[in-house]
Scaffold this active site. Structure first.
Site, PDB file in Angstrom:
ATOM      1  N   ASP A   9      58.840 -26.556  -2.458  1.00 45.07           N
ATOM      2  CA  ASP A   9      58.660 -27.030  -0.945  1.00 45.07           C
ATOM      3  C   ASP A   9      57.154 -27.867  -0.858  1.00 45.07           C
ATOM      4  O   ASP A   9      56.033 -27.210  -1.217  1.00 45.07           O
ATOM      5  CB  ASP A   9      58.451 -25.721   0.061  1.00 45.07           C
ATOM      6  CG  ASP A   9      58.613 -26.465   1.479  1.00 45.07           C
ATOM      7  OD1 ASP A   9      59.256 -25.936   2.247  1.00 45.07           O
ATOM      8  OD2 ASP A   9      57.463 -27.205   1.825  1.00 45.07           O
ATOM      9  N   ASP A 107      61.724 -32.201   2.334  1.00 43.95           N
ATOM     10  CA  ASP A 107      60.987 -31.683   1.373  1.00 43.95           C
ATOM     11  C   ASP A 107      61.159 -30.616   0.594  1.00 43.95           C
ATOM     12  O   ASP A 107      59.923 -29.967   0.196  1.00 43.95           O
ATOM     13  CB  ASP A 107      59.499 -31.950   2.133  1.00 43.95           C
ATOM     14  CG  ASP A 107      59.120 -30.348   2.786  1.00 43.95           C
ATOM     15  OD1 ASP A 107      60.097 -29.813   3.329  1.00 43.95           O
ATOM     16  OD2 ASP A 107      57.997 -30.152   2.677  1.00 43.95           O
ATOM     17  N   GLU A 108      62.254 -30.011   0.803  1.00 45.64           N
ATOM     18  CA  GLU A 108      62.307 -28.779  -0.012  1.00 45.64           C
ATOM     19  C   GLU A 108      63.695 -28.538  -0.652  1.00 45.64           C
ATOM     20  O   GLU A 108      64.918 -29.231  -0.156  1.00 45.64           O
ATOM     21  CB  GLU A 108      62.167 -27.528   0.823  1.00 45.64           C
ATOM     22  CG  GLU A 108      63.241 -27.167   1.365  1.00 45.64           C
ATOM     23  CD  GLU A 108      63.235 -26.204   2.544  1.00 45.64           C
ATOM     24  OE1 GLU A 108      63.160 -25.009   2.506  1.00 45.64           O
ATOM     25  OE2 GLU A 108      63.191 -26.623   3.710  1.00 45.64           O
TER      26      GLU A 108
END
Ligand code: TTP
Ligand code: MG
Length: 394
Positions: A9, A107-108
């Site tokens: 993340d 974003d992960e």
């Protein structure tokens, strides 16, 4: 054999990209959000730098609140196209280590690196290499959790943010989770947290001690699920999404129903889930489909391609209701309804839309972001659209 799962993340993702690309923003309390107007706009905080978080600023807060907390913070408008490009670069780096990459938001991602051992080493070694490549090639930091399952890896990645690396060796899941507060468990909302606190249960380890039968009695099916997580058990695999993806949700009625109001209310709840997932993935759907199965198992699907890709329930709900209306005849016994978004547009295609969207469309997007944040925090039950509430009362 235990799996080796990584959860990666990015740290303060949008804010970190802005600080990287604009050196004058570095090391400052920085707020990224729509309609910032130097902090006086009516938008919502998308994210904030860690410097800004010290003042209590966080995602999904009104920009005006952020300004009150820290008037000298810097406020910038999001550049979604840029963030989508960086997101794609991060995912490309991850694919260098395994094909088993499941992106869960902009974003992960989860990775299953069990098969990468000979080439890249154990989970910890892969995690270090990934962090080094993200830092070296993208000048950004990521936090990584390494564990035998997704849930524990996700908790681990969050624990030492930013720039964290937390490794939970196989067999130590339960001991690792035990001291953490109950709210770290997926699916624990404020109400469950309160109910458990009344029973004196504040840490995950305490929950793990409660017999499964008691948990089920207190909290229903959720209780059993929470009990397993608390014991560090989670057997969901890393799922790779194909390029021609569709995202959808369906509900089976038990018993079958001919109640149009009930079916429409269900459909709207499914639309809510679908659009939330679209936004989480940073995509919008050009095509919406409604699936409809009668009590006799005959099934039909109607789809429509929209003039503009959609990712909010305000856009999708009327379309889904119209498609459903075309399939449903009064008195039909219905077994299942589903709603799907297909023909998904990469996130880079969206900012133009936003740029040219009529002024009135903006608050809806902000509402959608706020709803996402609340749901993430409090679980599915927290959000019920006015229409659904009306249905229940009426
Ligand atoms: P997160 O990973 O939740 O947050 P983050 O990367 O900014 O910070 P952290 O270090 O705690 O991981 O979300 C990723 C991006 O998604 C974030 O940079 C901005 C966007 N986002 C929103 O637009 N609205 C929201 O409510 C949240 C939570 C995130
Ligand atoms: Mg992040």
């Amino acid at each position: 054999l235990p799996r080796t799962i990584l959860h990666v993340d990015m740290d303060a993702f949008y804010a970190a990209i802005e600080a990287r690309d604009h050196p004058e923003l570095r090391g400052q309390p920085l707020v990224v959000g729509s309609d910032p107007k130097g902090g006086k706009g009516r938008g919502i905080v998308a994210t904030a730098s860690y410097e800004a978080r010290r003042f209590g600023i966080h995602s999904a807060q009104p920009i005006s609140t952020a300004y009150r907390l820290c008037p000298h913070a810097l406020f910038v408008r999001p550049d979604m196209k840029r963030y989508a490009e960086v997101s794609a670069s991060v995912i490309r780096i991850l694919h260098g280590f395994t094909d088993l990459v499941e992106q869960v938001s902009i974003d992960e991602a989860f990775l299953d690196v069990g098969g990468s051992r000979r080439l890249f080493g154990d989970g910890a070694a892969v995690a270090r290499s990934i962090k080094a490549r993200i830092r070296g090639e993208l000048e950004l930091t990521a936090s990584v959790g390494v564990a035998a399952n997704k849930f524990v890896a996700k908790v681990a990645s969050d624990l030492e943010k930013p720039d964290g690396l937390v490794i939970v060796p196989p067999g130590e899941e339960r001991a690792f989770l035990a001291p953490l507060p109950i709210r770290r468990l997926w699916g624990v909302g404020a109400r469950t947290e309160e109910a458990l606190a009344r029973a004196g249960i504040r840490r995950i380890g305490q929950l793990a001690e409660v017999p499964a039968a008691d948990l089920e009695r207190w909290l229903g099916a959720t209780g059993e699920h929470l009990g397993s997580l608390a014991r560090g058990l989670d057997d969901r695999p890393v799922v790779v999404e194909g390029s021609n993806r569709s995202i959808g949700h369906e509900t089976t009625f038990d018993p079958d129903t001919a109640d149009r109001g009930q079916i429409e209310a269900t459909l709207l709840a499914l639309v809510e889930k679908l659009t939330r997932r679209l936004r989480q993935h940073g995509v919008a759907a050009r095509t919406i489909a409604v699936k409809f199965r009668r009590a006799d198992f005959s099934t039909c699907t109607r789809r429509i391609t929209l003039p503009e890709p959609a990712d909010t329930s305000e856009q999708v709900a009327p379309v889904a209701l119209r498609l459903f209306g075309a399939l449903f005849g009064e008195g039909t016994l219905v077994r299942l309804v589903g709603v799907y978004g297909t023909n998904l547009v990469p996130p880079g295609a969206r900012p133009q839309l936003e740029l040219f969207a009529p002024q009135a469309a903006r608050p809806r997007r902000e509402l959608a972001a706020a709803v996402d944040a609340i749901t993430r925090r409090f679980g599915e039950q927290a959000i019920t659209r006015a229409r659904l509430v009306g249905k229940r009362r009426g």
